[in-house]
Every structure is written in C-alpha cells, then in structure tokens.
Design a protein around this motif. Sequence first.
Motif, mmCIF file in Angstrom:
data_model
loop_
_atom_site.group_PDB
_atom_site.id
_atom_site.type_symbol
_atom_site.label_atom_id
_atom_site.label_comp_id
_atom_site.label_asym_id
_atom_site.label_seq_id
_atom_site.Cartn_x
_atom_site.Cartn_y
_atom_site.Cartn_z
ATOM 1 N N SER A 156 -16.511 -7.475 6.282
ATOM 2 C CA SER A 156 -16.551 -6.105 5.782
ATOM 3 C C SER A 156 -15.493 -5.901 4.718
ATOM 4 O O SER A 156 -14.685 -6.776 4.441
ATOM 5 N N GLU A 157 -15.474 -4.717 4.154
ATOM 6 C CA GLU A 157 -14.476 -4.386 3.143
ATOM 7 C C GLU A 157 -13.330 -3.550 3.711
ATOM 8 O O GLU A 157 -12.582 -2.929 2.973
ATOM 9 N N GLY A 158 -13.175 -3.530 5.012
ATOM 10 C CA GLY A 158 -11.991 -2.944 5.620
ATOM 11 C C GLY A 158 -11.916 -1.433 5.566
ATOM 12 O O GLY A 158 -12.918 -0.722 5.526
ATOM 13 N N GLN A 159 -10.686 -0.920 5.569
ATOM 14 C CA GLN A 159 -10.432 0.500 5.659
ATOM 15 C C GLN A 159 -10.389 1.156 4.279
ATOM 16 O O GLN A 159 -10.312 0.473 3.259
ATOM 17 N N LEU A 160 -10.390 2.486 4.263
ATOM 18 C CA LEU A 160 -10.262 3.285 3.047
ATOM 19 C C LEU A 160 -9.087 4.243 3.209
ATOM 20 O O LEU A 160 -8.791 4.691 4.313
ATOM 21 N N ASP A 161 -8.457 4.550 2.089
ATOM 22 C CA ASP A 161 -7.408 5.567 2.068
ATOM 23 C C ASP A 161 -7.474 6.296 0.743
ATOM 24 O O ASP A 161 -8.182 5.888 -0.180
ATOM 25 N N ASN A 202 -7.510 -10.603 2.449
ATOM 26 C CA ASN A 202 -8.241 -9.551 3.170
ATOM 27 C C ASN A 202 -7.306 -8.356 3.339
ATOM 28 O O ASN A 202 -6.688 -8.175 4.379
ATOM 29 N N GLY A 203 -7.183 -7.568 2.264
ATOM 30 C CA GLY A 203 -6.300 -6.392 2.303
ATOM 31 C C GLY A 203 -6.961 -5.294 3.108
ATOM 32 O O GLY A 203 -7.343 -4.255 2.562
ATOM 33 N N TYR A 204 -7.069 -5.506 4.399
ATOM 34 C CA TYR A 204 -7.959 -4.731 5.260
ATOM 35 C C TYR A 204 -7.537 -3.283 5.469
ATOM 36 O O TYR A 204 -8.365 -2.382 5.458
ATOM 37 N N ALA A 205 -6.254 -3.038 5.731
ATOM 38 C CA ALA A 205 -5.796 -1.681 6.071
ATOM 39 C C ALA A 205 -4.625 -1.292 5.181
ATOM 40 O O ALA A 205 -3.870 -2.154 4.720
ATOM 41 N N HIS A 206 -4.463 0.022 4.973
ATOM 42 C CA HIS A 206 -3.459 0.515 4.032
ATOM 43 C C HIS A 206 -2.747 1.733 4.615
ATOM 44 O O HIS A 206 -3.246 2.363 5.552
ATOM 45 N N ALA A 207 -1.610 2.049 4.039
ATOM 46 C CA ALA A 207 -0.864 3.238 4.442
ATOM 47 C C ALA A 207 -0.057 3.729 3.255
ATOM 48 O O ALA A 207 0.402 2.937 2.431
ATOM 49 N N VAL A 208 0.113 5.050 3.183
ATOM 50 C CA VAL A 208 0.886 5.677 2.115
ATOM 51 C C VAL A 208 2.034 6.452 2.745
ATOM 52 O O VAL A 208 1.823 7.269 3.646
ATOM 53 N N ASP A 209 3.255 6.193 2.272
ATOM 54 C CA ASP A 209 4.417 6.954 2.704
ATOM 55 C C ASP A 209 4.409 8.277 1.940
ATOM 56 O O ASP A 209 4.571 8.285 0.718
#
Length: 366
Positions: A156-161, A202-209
């Motif tokens: 899959s293409e992982g998460q979205l943010d 596989n840059g699956y998940a992300h987070a923004v401070d």
Amino acid sequence: MRMPPRSALLGFALVLLVACTRGDRSAATRVPAVASSPAGTAVAALTLPPGFRAEVYAEGLRSPTALAFGPDARLYLAQLNGGENAGAGQVVRLDRPGAAPAPVLDHLPKPTGLVWSGRDLYIAAGRDVLRARVGTDGKLDTPAKIVPELPFNSRSEGQLDVLADGRLLFEASGDIGDPRSGRLFALNPGAQPEVLATGLKNGYAHAVDPASGRVFTTDIADDTMDGKVPPEEIDVVEAAADYGWPRCYGARIPAADRGGTETICARTRPPLVTFPPHATPTGLTFYGGADFPPVFRNALYVALWNGSPPTVARITLSMRDGHLVGESTSFIGGLKRPIDLLPDPRGGLLVADFEAGTVYRIVAGS
C-alpha cells in the motif's frame, strides 16, 4: 500491500489533514472515561507507565488501518473489512466512543491512509490517492482518484497527513525497478504533486510538530542489503533531502550490492532514530497535550507493528551540538498489532490495533 507470512509479520498489512483533523497536538482537555466494555480483558493485558490507564474507544472493527477526526468532531476509521486484496475496504464513522461503527464508504481497495482537509476526506487506497467530498446532503460522495497509479512495491501507499501549509503529504513506496518510487510528495489541491524527499523505501507514516512545523516520517526498510536486513527508521524530513534507499541504509552505510559508496552515502540524511529490522513502524504522531505529564509531552509516539514484542514507543526529542536527536523508550506493551496513532482533541492518545479490531484510548490519571 502484499501480506508476508504470519510468522514474519502476521500480515504486514498495509503498511498504511488539516491540523485539526489529525488533531492540534498541543491542545487537549480531559474527557470522561469511556464506559466499561467486554474488551476489558484486552485492556487489562496492556502495560503502561505509572499514572496512565487504557480505555476502549471502539471495538468489533475489521482490521482497522487508519484514524482521522472529521470536521463534525466524529472519529472516522479505515478498515480492510476482509482479506487484504478482497477490495472490501471501508471508511466507517463512530458517532461517539463505544458506538457501533457506521460505514460511510464501501468497496475500497486496501485503504491504509485517511485524513480530512476541510470538508474533503482523502484516502490512500491501493496505489491511488482518493478524495471524497461532503455533499449538500451531508453524505460523502463517490471517491475520485486525484493521484492515480503511484509507483509502489505491491503493497500500500501508507498513511496520509496534511502539512502546516495545507498541502497533502503522501508517499510512493519503494520499488527497486522504478526510479520514480521511494519518495515523499506534497500536493496542493489542483496542482501537480511536488517531490518533498527521496530515498525512502517505505515512508509509511508521518507526523507534524505543530509548534515547530517539523515533519517526521517512518521508513520501513524490508529489503536485504549486502546480505543484511537494514534497521527501520524515523527521519526528520528536510526539503529535497535524500534518505539513502536503495544504495545506503542506517547511518549512511553503503550497500555495495546496490551501488552504494561512502561518497554517495555521505550526501544522504542519517535517521533520527533506528529500530531493529522488521520492527515495522506503521503509525507516528506528535503529542503535546497538557493532559499528559510534562516528560510525556512534546514527544513522538510510534506504533511498531512487528516489534519484539509489538509496542508503541515514545521518542523524546532534544538538541545536541546543534542537531535534533531522539531517544526511544517503550510506552505501551501488550498490544497485538498496533498500526495507527491519533491524539484525541478532548485528551488522550488513540491507538488502533489491527489484529484486535480495537481502538484504545490512553489517558493520564487513575
């Protein structure tokens, strides 16, 4: 995403916003506890630091993969709703904690990413990014492909943010045979995707401070390189940076069998934190809520789908010699397959467990 044998990953499923949809990480107030649940046994199996407790927010889900609060303040979830490649995926809505999930979208191919931007819901499904808009009747319309046929590695293409400037953040999973893959993209509605960073298997998940605007990503490195399985990574995303794949891994280590050299790898960005091979970081979020004790605030939390054992870890951030560094410690144990994390705007951290079909809420206090 293709599921490996159960003994390897038990389903490396998927490896699957405006700021308000994945939550203002700094704003949180306490909310009354969720009512007792038949899943109490599962809650009792969780291990938490002193001063924290777990509640059941939702149960009876069918392989949940992603969480997002909508503009209506309700929780939306993506779930496989069957076999990974059955094409039966759903987005469901919870009207309140403990409510039965109500399907709002059906027949999605392997949905693993979910995020709201205004009244638009974005979904990572298979190798496409979809958008479903809220119609005048208040219902979501049929999803349309806004980024079709992304390069991918049969997963899959992982998460979205959503970034602080409103752009949609998504990935193209790394395929050694496709030079367009292994990238993070940022997208303004109506424009063409912009390459934000490269070299991510596989840059699956992300987070923004929300305070600094820093962007973080996981990187699942499940290939063999020079006869070794490389570590998994958390990276600080820098514009136009190269994170090494497929020629370098870990802390700028060359993979000779992929054409890596010390000169090439010296130009790549090293990871912020590494985890053992196959740990599979599938969920990442920043938590700054004042409801958590000070030492647990302003930290990254990562879901390790296939850790030994599966866990949610806390990454404490600090500056050292002018560089951001991270230190990882275990935060939640006793989970089956944690896959996504999301701050609850009312306080607490939500944790989706893919195998248990449950969303837990982790709160401070007895």
